[in-house]
Design an enzyme around this catalytic site. Sequence first.
Site, PDB file in Angstrom:
ATOM      1  N   ARG A 182       0.870  -1.306   0.002  1.00 51.41           N
ATOM      2  CA  ARG A 182      -0.034   0.052   0.000  1.00 51.41           C
ATOM      3  C   ARG A 182       0.827   1.375   0.046  1.00 51.41           C
ATOM      4  O   ARG A 182       0.424   2.465   0.428  1.00 51.41           O
ATOM      5  CB  ARG A 182      -1.022   0.081   1.215  1.00 51.41           C
ATOM      6  CG  ARG A 182      -1.969  -1.133   1.135  1.00 51.41           C
ATOM      7  CD  ARG A 182      -3.117  -0.915   2.224  1.00 51.41           C
ATOM      8  NE  ARG A 182      -4.004  -1.870   2.056  1.00 51.41           N
ATOM      9  CZ  ARG A 182      -4.137  -3.027   2.748  1.00 51.41           C
ATOM     10  NH1 ARG A 182      -3.136  -3.344   3.675  1.00 51.41           N
ATOM     11  NH2 ARG A 182      -5.063  -3.994   2.534  1.00 51.41           N
ATOM     12  N   LYS A 210       3.140  10.790 -11.909  1.00 55.00           N
ATOM     13  CA  LYS A 210       2.325  10.019 -12.550  1.00 55.00           C
ATOM     14  C   LYS A 210       3.125   8.416 -12.800  1.00 55.00           C
ATOM     15  O   LYS A 210       4.132   8.517 -13.186  1.00 55.00           O
ATOM     16  CB  LYS A 210       2.089  10.537 -14.051  1.00 55.00           C
ATOM     17  CG  LYS A 210       0.708  11.656 -14.086  1.00 55.00           C
ATOM     18  CD  LYS A 210       0.568  11.726 -15.677  1.00 55.00           C
ATOM     19  CE  LYS A 210      -0.679  12.540 -15.517  1.00 55.00           C
ATOM     20  NZ  LYS A 210      -0.935  13.024 -17.121  1.00 55.00           N
ATOM     21  N   GLU A 224       9.106  16.731 -26.004  1.00 57.27           N
ATOM     22  CA  GLU A 224       8.595  17.137 -24.786  1.00 57.27           C
ATOM     23  C   GLU A 224       9.019  18.305 -24.476  1.00 57.27           C
ATOM     24  O   GLU A 224       8.460  19.116 -23.880  1.00 57.27           O
ATOM     25  CB  GLU A 224       8.863  16.099 -23.902  1.00 57.27           C
ATOM     26  CG  GLU A 224       7.891  14.547 -24.047  1.00 57.27           C
ATOM     27  CD  GLU A 224       6.698  14.766 -23.577  1.00 57.27           C
ATOM     28  OE1 GLU A 224       5.990  15.820 -23.064  1.00 57.27           O
ATOM     29  OE2 GLU A 224       5.695  13.612 -23.585  1.00 57.27           O
ATOM     30  N   LYS A 249       6.938  22.314 -15.240  1.00 55.18           N
ATOM     31  CA  LYS A 249       6.033  21.125 -14.533  1.00 55.18           C
ATOM     32  C   LYS A 249       5.556  21.114 -13.210  1.00 55.18           C
ATOM     33  O   LYS A 249       4.645  20.972 -12.607  1.00 55.18           O
ATOM     34  CB  LYS A 249       6.623  20.003 -15.173  1.00 55.18           C
ATOM     35  CG  LYS A 249       5.921  18.647 -14.680  1.00 55.18           C
ATOM     36  CD  LYS A 249       5.993  17.387 -15.604  1.00 55.18           C
ATOM     37  CE  LYS A 249       4.855  16.324 -15.420  1.00 55.18           C
ATOM     38  NZ  LYS A 249       5.059  15.187 -16.212  1.00 55.18           N
ATOM     39  N   GLU A 303      -4.346  16.450 -11.856  1.00 56.18           N
ATOM     40  CA  GLU A 303      -5.012  16.636 -13.433  1.00 56.18           C
ATOM     41  C   GLU A 303      -6.314  16.845 -13.440  1.00 56.18           C
ATOM     42  O   GLU A 303      -7.011  16.420 -14.247  1.00 56.18           O
ATOM     43  CB  GLU A 303      -4.534  15.458 -14.318  1.00 56.18           C
ATOM     44  CG  GLU A 303      -4.585  15.647 -15.812  1.00 56.18           C
ATOM     45  CD  GLU A 303      -4.003  14.678 -16.760  1.00 56.18           C
ATOM     46  OE1 GLU A 303      -4.509  14.085 -17.298  1.00 56.18           O
ATOM     47  OE2 GLU A 303      -2.876  14.584 -16.561  1.00 56.18           O
ATOM     48  N   ARG A 341      -3.197  20.961 -15.371  1.00 56.72           N
ATOM     49  CA  ARG A 341      -2.080  20.208 -15.629  1.00 56.72           C
ATOM     50  C   ARG A 341      -2.637  19.174 -16.889  1.00 56.72           C
ATOM     51  O   ARG A 341      -1.733  18.624 -17.596  1.00 56.72           O
ATOM     52  CB  ARG A 341      -2.111  18.939 -14.535  1.00 56.72           C
ATOM     53  CG  ARG A 341      -1.083  17.890 -14.741  1.00 56.72           C
ATOM     54  CD  ARG A 341      -0.483  17.050 -13.442  1.00 56.72           C
ATOM     55  NE  ARG A 341       0.346  16.128 -13.710  1.00 56.72           N
ATOM     56  CZ  ARG A 341       1.095  15.213 -12.763  1.00 56.72           C
ATOM     57  NH1 ARG A 341       0.440  15.467 -11.566  1.00 56.72           N
ATOM     58  NH2 ARG A 341       1.984  14.329 -13.185  1.00 56.72           N
ATOM     59  N   ASN A 369      -0.753  17.572 -21.678  1.00 58.79           N
ATOM     60  CA  ASN A 369      -1.070  16.355 -22.664  1.00 58.79           C
ATOM     61  C   ASN A 369      -1.287  17.046 -24.063  1.00 58.79           C
ATOM     62  O   ASN A 369      -1.822  16.289 -24.949  1.00 58.79           O
ATOM     63  CB  ASN A 369      -2.654  15.841 -22.139  1.00 58.79           C
ATOM     64  CG  ASN A 369      -2.534  14.847 -21.058  1.00 58.79           C
ATOM     65  OD1 ASN A 369      -1.418  13.986 -20.901  1.00 58.79           O
ATOM     66  ND2 ASN A 369      -3.321  15.335 -20.376  1.00 58.79           N
ATOM     67  N   HIS A 416      -1.122  14.564 -26.713  1.00 55.45           N
ATOM     68  CA  HIS A 416      -0.934  13.112 -26.533  1.00 55.45           C
ATOM     69  C   HIS A 416      -2.518  12.191 -26.948  1.00 55.45           C
ATOM     70  O   HIS A 416      -2.142  11.190 -27.054  1.00 55.45           O
ATOM     71  CB  HIS A 416      -0.995  13.113 -24.930  1.00 55.45           C
ATOM     72  CG  HIS A 416       0.559  13.617 -24.465  1.00 55.45           C
ATOM     73  ND1 HIS A 416       1.218  14.434 -24.898  1.00 55.45           N
ATOM     74  CD2 HIS A 416       1.273  12.827 -23.862  1.00 55.45           C
ATOM     75  CE1 HIS A 416       2.334  14.644 -24.490  1.00 55.45           C
ATOM     76  NE2 HIS A 416       2.484  13.540 -23.841  1.00 55.45           N
ATOM     77  N   HIS A 442      -1.274   8.872 -28.451  1.00 60.68           N
ATOM     78  CA  HIS A 442      -1.687   7.519 -28.030  1.00 60.68           C
ATOM     79  C   HIS A 442      -2.377   6.720 -28.784  1.00 60.68           C
ATOM     80  O   HIS A 442      -2.203   5.615 -28.775  1.00 60.68           O
ATOM     81  CB  HIS A 442      -2.458   7.631 -26.537  1.00 60.68           C
ATOM     82  CG  HIS A 442      -1.635   8.366 -25.505  1.00 60.68           C
ATOM     83  ND1 HIS A 442      -2.246   9.062 -24.105  1.00 60.68           N
ATOM     84  CD2 HIS A 442      -0.418   8.326 -25.103  1.00 60.68           C
ATOM     85  CE1 HIS A 442      -1.237   9.273 -23.668  1.00 60.68           C
ATOM     86  NE2 HIS A 442      -0.079   9.249 -24.141  1.00 60.68           N
ATOM     87  N   HIS A 483       7.382   7.328 -27.888  1.00 63.43           N
ATOM     88  CA  HIS A 483       6.306   8.040 -27.089  1.00 63.43           C
ATOM     89  C   HIS A 483       6.508   9.487 -27.847  1.00 63.43           C
ATOM     90  O   HIS A 483       5.614  10.128 -28.236  1.00 63.43           O
ATOM     91  CB  HIS A 483       6.224   7.976 -25.898  1.00 63.43           C
ATOM     92  CG  HIS A 483       5.346   8.917 -25.171  1.00 63.43           C
ATOM     93  ND1 HIS A 483       4.000   8.797 -25.377  1.00 63.43           N
ATOM     94  CD2 HIS A 483       5.616  10.180 -24.351  1.00 63.43           C
ATOM     95  CE1 HIS A 483       3.462   9.967 -24.810  1.00 63.43           C
ATOM     96  NE2 HIS A 483       4.302  10.447 -24.098  1.00 63.43           N
TER      97      HIS A 483
END
Length: 361
Positions: free
Chosen positions: A120, A142, A184, A226, A236, A240, A244, A247, A251, A264
Amino acid sequence: MYTLTVTTPSHQYPIFIDTDLIQHPAKTFASFVGKKVVIISNDTIAPLYLSCWQNFFKQFNCEVSNIILPDGEKYKNGQTLNLIYDGLMQNRADRQTTLIALGGGVIGDMAGFAAATYQRGVPFIQIPTTLLSQVDSSVGGKTAINHPLGKNMIGAFYQPQAVLIDLNTLSTLPQREFSAGMAEVIKYALLGDIEYLSWLEKNIEHLMVLDQATLAYAVHHCCRMKADIVSIDEKENGIRALLNLGHTFAHAIEAEMGYGNWLHGEAVAVGMVLACHLSEIIGYLTPDDTERVVNLLKKAKLPTTPPMMPFDAWLNHMSHDKKIHDGKLRFVILEKLGQAKLIDNISSDMLKETLAPFLVC
């Protein structure tokens, strides 16, 4: 050495950036390391950097072990994640064990997700070794693995104890991987800093030959942007999401072409060009704006046109995108270069017009 601090509701942690970080006194990092350390890396990075980082962490009088995974985006899945859990169990890792993510974005995402879920939650440190992971994926918490139906669909927001960025690792990065990271870098300029875009255009040649001072400034600037965004919106729910940019298209390309066949950053580069075209259709950008973006991406040795794909494939992959909100697919578009906006009223016709030159029946 540059030092930044990321402050979020859940956690505050530092980012260290230098050209030879491992030579700094161990006491600089002592407070972030437990008595037991497990370094998670892959079979490409481990031969280059594992032994020196093992010796580094042994300075803290802690027990050091490692878990070596296969390299590649195609291994960013539940089966490989279980290899991490197996290694942690075999090494009797407890809640005070510090996991070390030594590698690029895939290692950082998987090690971070393992840290978020093992018992956990256990502490972890990011040591990103690619440009893409240094400027983006290692910062902000993330963590995720891919699912066959969508990229990064299974994961958690889980912040590291620290991010250690040693720019020397970029000297062993293949040109294609470095260029993927530049996508990026350029993204940050497009979504929120027109002056940085101008700086990149003037300094792109220095970046592409790994000039250390120029690289240090670029990485620091991206990390600062960032950090500022994540400090405002950790999970997000607002600003935030602008990170993307490109993206949603990217994706879809990665999923359709097979994870790892397109890097990527390569897919993000094309996705940003498509976002520019969509912004033109909406009435924000001009063709000259888009051409300016395309020219910079080409100087970074990045692709600027997508693979030929059926429109139904685009829609199918986008329907599994994490950015869907209340059943509506959201896109990050540009009101102008250096100013991004999130919208959710893009029609199928607008998408088809954007993608028209690249569609197959």
